[in-house]
Design a protein around this motif. Sequence first.
Motif: not given
Length: 762
Positions: A154-176
Amino acid sequence: MAAYVNRTISLMSGDGPHNRTNMTTILRSNGIDNSPLQIFVKAKKKINDIFTEIEDYINDTVDYMHEIENEEKIVSKGKVKKIEDYVNKVRSIREVLARDHMKVAFFGRTSNGKSSVINAMLRDKILPSGIGHTTNCFLQVEGSSAEDPYLTLEGSTEQRAVESVGQLAHALCKEKLSESQMVRVFWPKNKCLLLRDDVVFVDSPGVDVTPNLDEWIDKHCLDADVFVLVANAESTLMVTEKNFFHKVSTKLSKPNIFILNNRWDASATEPEFLDQVRRQHQERAIDFLVKELCVCTTKEAEERIFFISAKEVLQARLAEQGQTVSTPLTEGFQTRYFEFQDFERKFEECISKSAVKTKFEQHSQRGKYIANELKDILEEIYNEALKLKEEKLKLQKEITDKINYTEQQLLMVTQEMKLKIRNMVEDVEQRVSKALTEEIRRLSTLVDEFNLPFHPEPLVLNVYKKELHLHVETGLGSNLRARLSTALAMNMEQSQGEMAAKMEKLIPENYRNVNNIIMPRKQPFEILYRLNCDNLCADFHEDLEFRFSYGLTALIHRFSGSKSGFLNLMNKSERPQSSIPSTPMDVPDNSRMLGFNQNPLDDWSFLSRIAIMSATSQGTMGCMLLAGFMFKTVGWRVIAIVGGLYGSLYLYERLTWTVKAKEKSFKKQYVDHATRKLRMIVDLTSANCSHQVQQELSSTFARLCSLVDKATQDMTDQLKSLEKEVSTLNNASGKAKVLRNKANYLLHELDLFVDTYLKLHT
């Protein structure tokens, strides 16, 4: 295991009680794709096409109104501004329509399987799932035209690899990430039919992990078409879940809510309580939807409560695609799979109908409003253009009739005025000729009135003559004006007034006022009598030498002037008519020799000859002959007496030949000379005066005609202007009619859209 799953799926592919509902039958009968989601897709395309036409239509209307804004006052600036505002409004609607999609939001407590349900519906393991608190933020899965999936924060147009969704959206991810923050996952449309049909899935964190429910609803739920409450079938509905949807129902009018009792596969371990537990969950869910939320009826609620196992369905569908599945299927899988499919069908029907209604109903109404507004404005412009056109045509006919009438009347008045001018010119010529003749007869009186001192000196006499010329010319002109001016002026004024009155009738009053046409100013007319006596009498030469009135020469001239006619007549009558003159045969006597004759007439002739000879002789011979003749005839005494008297008379006249006598003689000679000269120019002067009258009347009539011509030309110019205005109004009304009919066409298209996509599927 895979074979078992495939066999199970093949059994479910046949016809059965879980086939498409009456909605599918309706869609097929209307020629729409079997997928209910195609309703939204087609409706979206259709209404986009309609609003594209509306936008083009508004642009054409604005151009049209700008075109006629300066030509004719049939459209106000307020109307133009109003339509120009619609351009931005329709452009905004089109932008919204381009972004519109069918949005379904999944909510529930933590670890109830929200992400698993979405993965099962997408037939791929896209979102992270597992035990415990898995999803840490909002995840939005939407279709993309790209070949490879990607995600953006949200607020960014940078395209990231879809595999990172498991990390970004996971509650255990360090990048809160914030609980209300959105991660958008763009999945290729060719890999999922639902995404191809503009469906957007929104996964949420558990409603039991945050108190910020109002923020969630305001940010992510107000534009959702369907809400899916994923509950845990191993327990009942919790207060937390109910509170969330209570808040949703206060902000949305009757939201579409599906309740999925997930993990229903756990009921296979307790088959003896299966029906009782199912009935219990269903009754509580129906009470929640019907009695607590009041969003649907009992029958509708029964169609929106399902018992499924999202994990089993996902495994089955992955196995269908050839992927290896390790988890065994429990008893009753086929029933649960059929129910998930039934949920998908009901969900597709509901979200399609809901999205079409929520997304497009307002737009269609707005489009109708805009089309009706434009139609009314164009109808008003069309009627106003027709009204103005009729007025212009009526005015055009009136002006044409006025021009024709003016031309006809002008021809008649011209003929009448020509005759009147000719008669008046003849009358003036006769009057001037008569008056000038009478004044010439009284010329001696006018000359006698000249009292400038007279002196016979040549230099003084020249000045005297010039002043006399001026006096005579001025006097004659003054006398003629006194005799003629009043009558002529009255006749001229009457004639000019009659001309002005007749011509004024030919000039319409509105043209005199509007175009400042002023009738010629009526000034008194005065004839100029150009006698020019100075040049006329320039050849006058006075004779002021003294001549005795009874001198021999004067007497002979006076007598011969009065008797010569008689003597000639007598000589002719008594003389023999012979072509050969008679010659005397004998010698005459002395008297004959001296020239005397016995005939008295011959004596008079002889005396006349003697007198002339004596008067004209330069020597003394004539005088001697005359004296000898007189002495012999009457005697010397008579001659002495007569000579004395004759001398006294001569002396008297010689003494009275003064300057005054010379002036009198001069004036008499001048009167005789001027009379002869003036009589020669009577006709010329009268013709000149009549010409002045003719010129004045003709110029007056010409000025009046020029005013009529100017008025006629103005009417002709106005007629041409009216023709252009009528042509402009004709084009304006024609274009307004076309645009008005286009508005009717757009309204028909919107009505057809409503009948096809809103009313039919309500």
